[in-house]
Design a protein around this motif. Structure first.
Motif, short mmCIF file in Angstrom:
data_model
loop_
_atom_site.label_atom_id
_atom_site.label_comp_id
_atom_site.label_asym_id
_atom_site.label_seq_id
_atom_site.Cartn_x
_atom_site.Cartn_y
_atom_site.Cartn_z
N UNK A 94 0.84 -1.20 0.00
CA UNK A 94 0.00 0.00 0.00
C UNK A 94 0.87 1.25 0.00
N UNK A 95 1.95 1.23 0.78
CA UNK A 95 2.88 2.36 0.82
C UNK A 95 3.56 2.55 -0.53
N UNK A 99 3.53 5.68 -3.58
CA UNK A 99 4.69 6.23 -4.29
C UNK A 99 4.55 6.03 -5.80
N UNK A 100 4.05 4.86 -6.20
CA UNK A 100 3.83 4.57 -7.62
C UNK A 100 2.83 5.56 -8.20
N UNK A 101 1.80 5.87 -7.43
CA UNK A 101 0.77 6.81 -7.88
C UNK A 101 1.38 8.18 -8.12
N UNK A 102 2.30 8.57 -7.27
CA UNK A 102 2.99 9.86 -7.45
C UNK A 102 3.86 9.83 -8.70
N UNK A 103 4.51 8.68 -8.98
CA UNK A 103 5.37 8.56 -10.16
C UNK A 103 4.59 8.63 -11.48
N UNK A 104 3.28 8.45 -11.43
CA UNK A 104 2.48 8.56 -12.65
C UNK A 104 2.39 10.01 -13.13
N UNK A 105 2.75 10.94 -12.32
CA UNK A 105 2.73 12.39 -12.56
C UNK A 105 1.42 12.83 -13.22
N UNK A 126 -7.11 -0.63 10.62
CA UNK A 126 -6.25 0.55 10.73
C UNK A 126 -4.88 0.22 10.17
N UNK A 127 -4.40 1.10 9.34
CA UNK A 127 -3.07 0.97 8.78
C UNK A 127 -2.12 1.82 9.62
N UNK A 128 -0.82 1.48 9.65
CA UNK A 128 0.13 2.20 10.51
C UNK A 128 0.21 3.69 10.24
N UNK A 129 -0.07 4.11 9.04
CA UNK A 129 -0.05 5.54 8.75
C UNK A 129 -1.29 5.89 7.94
N UNK A 130 -1.69 7.15 7.92
CA UNK A 130 -2.92 7.51 7.21
C UNK A 130 -2.73 7.47 5.68
N UNK A 131 -3.72 6.93 5.03
CA UNK A 131 -3.75 6.90 3.56
C UNK A 131 -5.07 7.54 3.15
#
Length: 185
Positions: A94-95, A99-105, A126-131
């Motif tokens: 998921x993390x 990052x992959x989503x950001x790389x799609x620009x 609950x995931x360790x960090x918010x998404x």
């Protein structure tokens, strides 16, 4: 003598015509035979491979068949499916998909991310960090779907499946090809 010369010129013309006809027939047979061999090898799959990194979802499945609520937007989706709880491999994927989503620009607006935890309510996990942009989906018929990452087209068809521990660059390569070729979503 003129009769002899006429018959020789007719024989030369007749021989030349036969050679031309033979050449035309040979070219036609070679072309037809070559196209048959090409079709045969392409249909059996020997000699050619695919350029995708994921495996095609077999049998073909749609999100409607899974009981997935109809999405408001027609976008491509990266869907993570995990069994029971979001394992460390699931959290890692998921993390990496963020990052992959950001790389799609510039193409990032065409893709959404989603997660399903089979056997649990995805909204309560609950995931360790918010998404914040991660959709939590609870399809009714997700029992027969294997754990992994799926690419879903804008029409709701599951296209490719990847293991949770796959290199995200492979997913990115496939997704970029699909987005480049697709005029929808």
């Amino acid at each position: 003598m003129s009769e002899n010369a006429d018959s020789q010129s007719n024989n030369k013309a007749s021989g030349s015509g036969r050679r031309q006809l033979t050449v035309i027939l040979v070219i036609a047979l070679v072309t037809l035979g070559g196209s048959y061999l090409l079709f045969y090898f392409a249909s059996t799959g020997s000699g050619w491979g695919t350029t995708n990194n994921g495996e095609f979802v077999q049998p073909p499945t749609t999100i409607e068949a899974l009981g997935w609520p109809t999405p408001e937007s027609r976008n491509w989706r990266l869907w993570v499916v995990s069994e029971g709880t979001c394992t460390p491999a699931c959290v890692n994927m998921v993390t990496k998909l963020r990052a992959l989503h950001i790389l799609l620009s510039k193409e990032a607006g065409r893709v959404r991310r989603a997660i399903t935890i089979k056997g649990a309510d995805s909204a309560s996990v609950t995931l360790p960090e918010p998404f914040p942009k991660l959709e939590r989906i609870n399809p009714v018929q997700a029992a027969h779907i294997e754990e992994g990452v799926y690419i879903i087209d804008p029409n709701g068809n599951l296209v490719f499946r990847y293991a949770l521990d796959v290199d995200p660059k492979l997913i990115l390569d496939d997704l970029k090809k699909l987005l480049k070729l697709s005029q929808i979503g």
